[in-house]
Design a protein around this motif. Structure first.
Motif, mmCIF file in Angstrom:
data_model
loop_
_atom_site.group_PDB
_atom_site.id
_atom_site.type_symbol
_atom_site.label_atom_id
_atom_site.label_comp_id
_atom_site.label_asym_id
_atom_site.label_seq_id
_atom_site.Cartn_x
_atom_site.Cartn_y
_atom_site.Cartn_z
ATOM 1 N N UNK A 272 0.797 -1.406 0.084
ATOM 2 C CA UNK A 272 0.093 0.279 0.155
ATOM 3 C C UNK A 272 1.078 1.436 -0.345
ATOM 4 N N UNK A 273 2.141 0.737 0.924
ATOM 5 C CA UNK A 273 3.104 2.109 0.924
ATOM 6 C C UNK A 273 3.965 1.700 0.521
ATOM 7 N N UNK A 274 5.529 2.782 -0.220
ATOM 8 C CA UNK A 274 6.698 2.136 -0.511
ATOM 9 C C UNK A 274 7.477 3.376 -0.060
ATOM 10 N N UNK A 275 7.991 2.800 1.336
ATOM 11 C CA UNK A 275 9.081 3.129 1.821
ATOM 12 C C UNK A 275 10.259 3.329 1.113
ATOM 13 N N UNK A 276 11.319 3.975 1.562
ATOM 14 C CA UNK A 276 12.791 4.253 0.968
ATOM 15 C C UNK A 276 13.338 3.609 2.334
ATOM 16 N N UNK A 277 14.783 2.572 2.017
ATOM 17 C CA UNK A 277 15.373 1.652 2.219
ATOM 18 C C UNK A 277 15.561 2.595 3.732
ATOM 19 N N UNK A 278 15.450 0.818 5.030
ATOM 20 C CA UNK A 278 14.934 1.592 5.977
ATOM 21 C C UNK A 278 13.986 2.157 6.832
ATOM 22 N N UNK A 279 13.075 2.837 6.303
ATOM 23 C CA UNK A 279 11.662 2.971 6.609
ATOM 24 C C UNK A 279 11.192 2.092 7.042
ATOM 25 N N UNK A 280 11.165 0.898 7.563
ATOM 26 C CA UNK A 280 9.777 -0.090 8.372
ATOM 27 C C UNK A 280 11.224 -0.899 9.397
ATOM 28 N N UNK A 281 10.531 -1.664 10.323
ATOM 29 C CA UNK A 281 11.433 -1.884 10.898
ATOM 30 C C UNK A 281 11.335 -2.920 10.535
ATOM 31 N N UNK A 282 12.510 -3.928 11.173
ATOM 32 C CA UNK A 282 12.650 -5.370 10.821
ATOM 33 C C UNK A 282 11.814 -6.660 11.475
ATOM 34 N N UNK A 283 11.329 -5.281 12.040
ATOM 35 C CA UNK A 283 10.391 -6.733 13.225
ATOM 36 C C UNK A 283 8.889 -6.754 12.358
ATOM 37 N N UNK A 284 8.330 -6.137 10.933
ATOM 38 C CA UNK A 284 7.538 -6.282 10.934
ATOM 39 C C UNK A 284 7.433 -6.334 9.375
ATOM 40 N N UNK A 285 8.555 -7.169 8.788
ATOM 41 C CA UNK A 285 9.146 -7.666 7.106
ATOM 42 C C UNK A 285 8.611 -9.058 7.556
ATOM 43 N N UNK A 286 7.542 -9.531 7.077
ATOM 44 C CA UNK A 286 6.883 -10.882 6.610
ATOM 45 C C UNK A 286 8.075 -11.575 6.088
ATOM 46 N N UNK A 287 8.622 -11.075 4.731
ATOM 47 C CA UNK A 287 8.995 -12.283 3.636
ATOM 48 C C UNK A 287 10.591 -10.805 3.658
ATOM 49 N N UNK A 288 11.329 -11.237 3.435
ATOM 50 C CA UNK A 288 12.633 -10.686 4.147
ATOM 51 C C UNK A 288 13.345 -10.391 2.386
ATOM 52 N N UNK A 289 13.687 -9.616 1.943
ATOM 53 C CA UNK A 289 14.077 -8.958 0.892
ATOM 54 C C UNK A 289 15.291 -9.491 -0.212
ATOM 55 N N UNK A 290 15.687 -10.559 0.280
ATOM 56 C CA UNK A 290 16.188 -11.503 -0.889
ATOM 57 C C UNK A 290 16.061 -12.174 -1.539
ATOM 58 N N UNK A 291 14.442 -12.917 -0.801
ATOM 59 C CA UNK A 291 13.610 -13.633 -1.893
ATOM 60 C C UNK A 291 12.767 -12.686 -2.344
#
Length: 51
Positions: free
Chosen positions: A13-32
């Protein structure tokens, strides 16, 4: 599932810059993730979908 998939697309829904989201809020890690798609406004026919 993302580890087994040939391609992973994230809808956001919202695109954030890198580092704009807490790591605990991520369900699928970026490398995937292969692609990121920003969601536009939904039409009234999708009113049953809750975000």
């Amino acid at each position: 599932m993302a580890m087994a998939a040939a391609r992973v697309v994230v809808e956001a829904e919202h695109l954030l810059p890198p580092g704009g989201l807490a790591p605990d809020a991520v369900q699928t890690p970026g490398p995937f993730v292969d692609r990121i798609v920003g969601l536009g406004p939904l039409g009234e026919e999708y009113a049953v979908v809750r975000r």
